[in-house]
Scaffold this active site. Structure first.
Site: not given
Ligand code: BGC
Length: 446
Positions: A164, A352
């Site tokens: 990110e 993610e």
């Molecule tokens: C990040 C994580 C974070 C998750 C939830 C993502 O932007 O890579 O580190 O915990 O979002 O906020």
């Protein structure tokens, strides 16, 4: 209608070093900007820090064992740069050993290791020399990455250079909500440029190793931007916010250019782009083996005369998670179609996706996180549908394996499918972990 996931589709989970490891001053690690930021009054919820967090540094064996119980096929973790290079140019074998042990443990349980080189924890020594604002940061990063490839390269299945870049530049150097907490647009654009440039050079170095069946890419978080109304003004505002948050990162990586519309707007605020040198964009647009996407939510956008960039976020009507993020799996679906249409055909991994909810540990010692199951199910159903349409999504990494330090929100938000009792460090599988286990076993989503 039930849909099957192909046999080689990877079901994974994700975490990051500062969020789970703890042991911040063990075995030679020096501080990162997040150690400093989290200890600065007012920066995180109740002053929470990652000093201990889930103590994964000492409990990684137990955590890998739990992954094995759930049947997880791949695990995405990140490496703490300041464990590997606690000082400029000084390699620390002891820090490396932790990741070697972790990787061996994963392999022994048939879990594919997926490593991220940078998940926001810039070493303080690098920050003191200008951090991402110093063009030399590219060299420091490449030195670190090359050493890690040398040490771990062959045993890691997928490499992700950066997690990110939007967050480590715009959120960190312009919005000030992440470390190092600066509020300067020009700095944010310089940081973004050097971060992207370090990606390009790192991929080039990686290729020299000629690892077989090992791949490298970058993870970009994408936030689909929708106009709040059909007015011309709001449509334009949504398009600007899309350029600012999404295209500023996608265009250089896939088109070797920064979006012109956005450049015009930024120029009014920052004057010039002299930090972009000849040849940089060619480097940044190096060939990737895959694209990682982090998707959580969409945003609804309106024109706003008062903001620098002339847009503001407004509340939509979908249900929300504890982060106050709207739950909109349809936006993930549209996003992938758009990426395929406008940007790239290389394999995609959802690196993610997940949600924080108000999880409670019952007296019987259970966490019935029904809302999380519903969130995951709806998003995974979209992923399965996208693959039916030939969108080539190769895997899904649920954020997160385990409750952890949620940056400025500290421990107030729980994203895990494993609950952590922070007082005792006891781990408890939530209902969603059992649901995921079942999905991984059957490969069928309904
Ligand atoms: C990040 C994580 C974070 C998750 C939830 C993502 O932007 O890579 O580190 O915990 O979002 O906020």
């Amino acid at each position: 209608m039930a849909i099957n996931f192909e046999n080689d589709f990877l079901f994974g989970t994700a975490t990051s070093s500062y969020q789970i490891e703890g042991a911040v001053d063990e075995d030679g690690r020096t501080p990162s900007i997040w150690d400093i930021f989290s200890k600065t009054p007012g920066k995180t919820y109740r002053g929470d820090t990652g000093d201990n967090t889930c103590d994964h540094y000492h409990r990684y064996k137990e955590d890998v064992e739990l992954m094995g119980k759930i049947g997880i096929g791949a695990y995405r973790f990140s490496i703490s740069w300041s464990r590997i290079f606690p000082e400029k140019g000084k390699f620390n074998p002891k820090g490396m050993e932790f990741y070697k042990n972790l990787v061996n443990e994963l392999i022994a349980r048939n879990i594919k290791p997926v490593a991220t080189l940078y998940h926001w924890d810039l070493p303080v020594w690098a920050y003191n020399m200008g951090g991402w604002l110093n063009r030399d940061s590219v060299k420091w990063f490449v030195e670190y990455a090359t050493k890690v490839f040398e040490e771990l390269g062959d045993s890691v299945r997928l490499w992700i250079t950066h997690n990110e870049p939007l967050c480590s530049s715009i959120f960190s150097y312009y919005e000030g909500k992440h470390a190092p907490g600066h509020k300067d647009l020009k700095e944010a654009l310089i940081a973004a440029h050097h971060i992207l440039l370090s990606h390009g050079y790192t991929v080039e170095e990686f290729r020299k190793f000629n690892f077989k069946n090992r791949e490298i890419g970058i993870t970009i978080n994408l936030i689909p931007m929708y106009p709040a109304t059909k007015s011309k003004e709001d449509i334009k505002a949504a398009s600007i916010s899309d350029s600012h948050f999404n295209r500023w990162f996608l265009d250089p990586v896939f088109k070797a250019s920064y979006p012109e519309d956005m450049k015009e707007i930024y120029k009014e605020i920052i004057a010039d782009f002299n930090f972009v040198e000849d040849g940089d964009l060619q480097k940044i647009s190096v060939k990737n083996d895959f694209l990682g996407i982090n998707y959580y939510t969409r945003e609804l956008i309106k024109f706003s005369q008062d903001s620098d960039l002339k847009f503001k976020k407004v509340h939509g009507n979908f249900a929300r998670t504890e982060m106050d993020w709207e739950i909109v799996p349809e936006a993930l679906y549209d996003l992938i179609l758009r990426l395929r249409d406008e940007y790239t055909k290389i394999p995609i991994y959802i690196t993610e996706n997940g949600a924080a909810f108000d999880d409670r540990l019952s007296r019987r010692g259970e966490v019935r996180d029904i809302k999380r199951i519903d969130y995951l199910k709806r998003h995974l159903l979209k992923v399965a549908r996208l693959n039916q349409k030939g969108m080539d999504i190769r895997g899904y990494f649920l954020w997160s394996l385990i409750d952890n330090f949620e940056w400025q929100y500290g421990y107030s938000k729980r994203f895990g499918i494993i609950y952590v009792d922070y007082k005792t460090q006891e781990r408890i599988l939530k209902k969603s972990a059992f649901w995921y286990k079942d999905l991984i076993k059957t490969r069928i989503i309904k």
